[in-house]
Motif scaffolding. Sequence first.
Motif, mmCIF file in Angstrom:
data_model
loop_
_atom_site.group_PDB
_atom_site.id
_atom_site.type_symbol
_atom_site.label_atom_id
_atom_site.label_comp_id
_atom_site.label_asym_id
_atom_site.label_seq_id
_atom_site.Cartn_x
_atom_site.Cartn_y
_atom_site.Cartn_z
ATOM 1 N N ARG A 119 -2.459 5.196 -1.193
ATOM 2 C CA ARG A 119 -2.567 4.742 -2.443
ATOM 3 C C ARG A 119 -1.756 5.674 -3.550
ATOM 4 N N LEU A 120 -1.812 6.769 -3.206
ATOM 5 C CA LEU A 120 -1.388 7.901 -4.362
ATOM 6 C C LEU A 120 -0.231 8.404 -3.874
ATOM 7 N N HIS A 163 -2.490 14.141 -8.259
ATOM 8 C CA HIS A 163 -1.654 12.833 -8.302
ATOM 9 C C HIS A 163 -2.507 11.812 -8.769
ATOM 10 N N ASP A 164 -3.694 11.761 -8.931
ATOM 11 C CA ASP A 164 -4.684 10.722 -8.865
ATOM 12 C C ASP A 164 -4.685 10.142 -10.361
ATOM 13 N N ASP A 165 -3.459 9.663 -10.934
ATOM 14 C CA ASP A 165 -3.387 9.121 -12.153
ATOM 15 C C ASP A 165 -4.304 7.625 -12.370
ATOM 16 N N GLN A 166 -4.747 7.147 -10.996
ATOM 17 C CA GLN A 166 -5.327 6.022 -10.886
ATOM 18 C C GLN A 166 -6.738 6.266 -10.862
ATOM 19 N N SER A 167 -7.200 7.311 -11.192
ATOM 20 C CA SER A 167 -8.798 7.614 -11.142
ATOM 21 C C SER A 167 -9.386 7.230 -9.805
ATOM 22 N N LEU A 168 -8.983 7.478 -8.745
ATOM 23 C CA LEU A 168 -9.416 6.665 -7.654
ATOM 24 C C LEU A 168 -10.253 7.661 -6.828
#
Length: 179
Positions: A119-120, A163-168
């Motif tokens: 994903r990331l 790299h977690d700009d999606q807050s996963l």
Amino acid sequence: MYCIVDIETTGGIKGPTRIIEVAIYKHDGQQVVDEFHSLVNPLTNIPPFISRLTGIEDKMVQDAPLFAEIADSVRSITKDAWFVAHNVQFDYNFIKKEFLWLDEHYHREQLCTIRLSRRLLPGYKSYSLGNLCQSLDIVLNGRHRAAGDAAATVTLFEMLLRHDDQSLIPKNTEPTLFQ
């Protein structure tokens, strides 16, 4: 908190297969704050294929502790932390199986660095630990040994956190479902 875990085993999850090595790095989201590593006596012979893959031979584990003797350490270091691994179901289910053989329930919330990487960090041909580390220039010393693979997974996990700009990746440091 996060516990990055890697194990080596006598085979696949089905049947009487056992853990022969475990490494756990406890991470606070910034750095490793604690660690645990041990060979484990599986009370069975290590298949030749596994010995060739890992370099772990029967004589190396004959005087190692049984899982029952390290269970308190595993339980303690992973308490109130996310269980993180590359292909988390494999490592988690083996640890859980070892605790079941001790008539204990073991539950931790899990994060899989394969799923998170897809994903990331999209676009890689392979997300196996070896190939991903090579693609990302992550040092992987001691391939197919618990401490080496876990250390590389720590570096990968730190990259995923950045790299977690999606807050996963859950940022609260303590999962709520632990006992």
